[in-house]
Enzyme design. Sequence first.
Site, mmCIF file in Angstrom:
data_model
loop_
_atom_site.group_PDB
_atom_site.id
_atom_site.type_symbol
_atom_site.label_atom_id
_atom_site.label_comp_id
_atom_site.label_asym_id
_atom_site.label_seq_id
_atom_site.Cartn_x
_atom_site.Cartn_y
_atom_site.Cartn_z
ATOM 1 N N CYS A 1 9.080 -3.621 10.794
ATOM 2 C CA CYS A 1 10.099 -4.102 9.851
ATOM 3 C C CYS A 1 9.649 -3.921 8.407
ATOM 4 O O CYS A 1 8.903 -4.734 7.860
ATOM 5 C CB CYS A 1 10.404 -5.569 10.130
ATOM 6 S SG CYS A 1 11.661 -6.216 9.007
ATOM 7 N N CYS B 1 10.777 -6.707 6.088
ATOM 8 C CA CYS B 1 10.032 -7.960 6.200
ATOM 9 C C CYS B 1 8.634 -7.833 5.579
ATOM 10 O O CYS B 1 8.145 -8.749 4.930
ATOM 11 C CB CYS B 1 9.844 -8.369 7.662
ATOM 12 S SG CYS B 1 11.247 -8.075 8.709
ATOM 13 N N ASP B 2 7.975 -6.696 5.819
ATOM 14 C CA ASP B 2 6.539 -6.609 5.517
ATOM 15 C C ASP B 2 6.173 -5.669 4.380
ATOM 16 O O ASP B 2 4.999 -5.556 4.026
ATOM 17 C CB ASP B 2 5.782 -6.176 6.791
ATOM 18 C CG ASP B 2 5.947 -7.205 7.896
ATOM 19 O OD1 ASP B 2 5.937 -8.399 7.587
ATOM 20 O OD2 ASP B 2 6.106 -6.807 9.056
#
Length: 317
Positions: free
Chosen positions: A136, A139-140
């Site tokens: 992701c 997300c990261d």
Amino acid sequence: MSDNTTLDTVILGSGCSGLTAAIYTGRANLKPLVLEGHEPGGQLSITTLVENFPGWPEGIQGPELIENMKKQAVRFGAELKMAHLNSIDLSKRPYALNIGKETIHTRTLIIASGASARWLNLPSEQALIGRGVTSCATCDGFFASGKEIAVIGGGDSAMEEALFLTRFATKVTVINRSENFRASKIMLERAMAHPQIEFLTSTTVEEVLGVDEKDVKGLRIKNRITGVESILPVSFMFLAIGHIPNALAFKGMLDLDEDGYILTRNNVFTTHNGETVPGVYACGDIQDRRYRQAITAAGSGCMAALEVEKFLEEHGR
Ligand code: NDP
């Protein structure tokens, strides 16, 4: 309308297709119950700018699009529940769904559980998930600030993620196992034109280094043509190699293709040993290996909802 014990319809999944089905069945006054599933909001909720959903000429952020759909579904009477399916009995109607301590009975079912990220399935990769290995970018990505990273894959997702990650990483190396890319021309050209992005083709990842240190230290890669191995010093590996349909719960009950996608008739009608399973419909990425777009997922969610309405009408509701 539902009586106290049996619902008219339950929707599995709260991505684009499930929420569209919820809007339509909600407007038909069927009071749909949406089980949000393991990844509430589905793939759009972890994407960035969606540029090809009609109606937003400047694009819209994926999470915002999903939030709008949720509000729209709730406005028409849908109930969203943070739960996922444990097991299901499709052998008799109404269908019984087990969601932990609770069993729900429903006359119809819309399966919109989508698909989840695919992994390379290397032991070293699995050991380092969440420690530099991730699927992701949204997300990261931030954690890759100032670092050199790798993106695995050669499709549109890989190009999109590589471009997005240039905001954080100093250098992005896209590693594609094939010589040719699956990505669309426009996305590939954008990524290739970016000065921070480099490409390795016909290259596989053999091992993620850093298991002992509990942190990605690099990748051992192999050129598939020459057979030569080398080390790519990166701190993050972002996977963008496609998705696997979340249809395991239906194995043996519904027909799945060789990759686990639900086989449907007219996109929405599930079949079982050549017979239809009455009142059970699949929509979105769990049954679509070809188009996999937000708009096609929404379209098939609408179709599933209309089929549910028709089915209930024909069965005296
Ligand atoms: P794709 O199926 O298009 O591409 C998957 C990529 O991963 C391919 O390069 C494939 O390589 C590679 N791959 C698969 N398995 C492995 C493996 N085990 N090891 C190494 N590499 C592997 O998936 P995407 O997620 O990129 O795209 C899915 C759909 O979503 C497409 O229709 C795409 O157009 C769409 N999409 C659209 C976007 C947009 O318009 N903004 C953004 C993102 C996706 P190989 O070719 O060798 O099989």
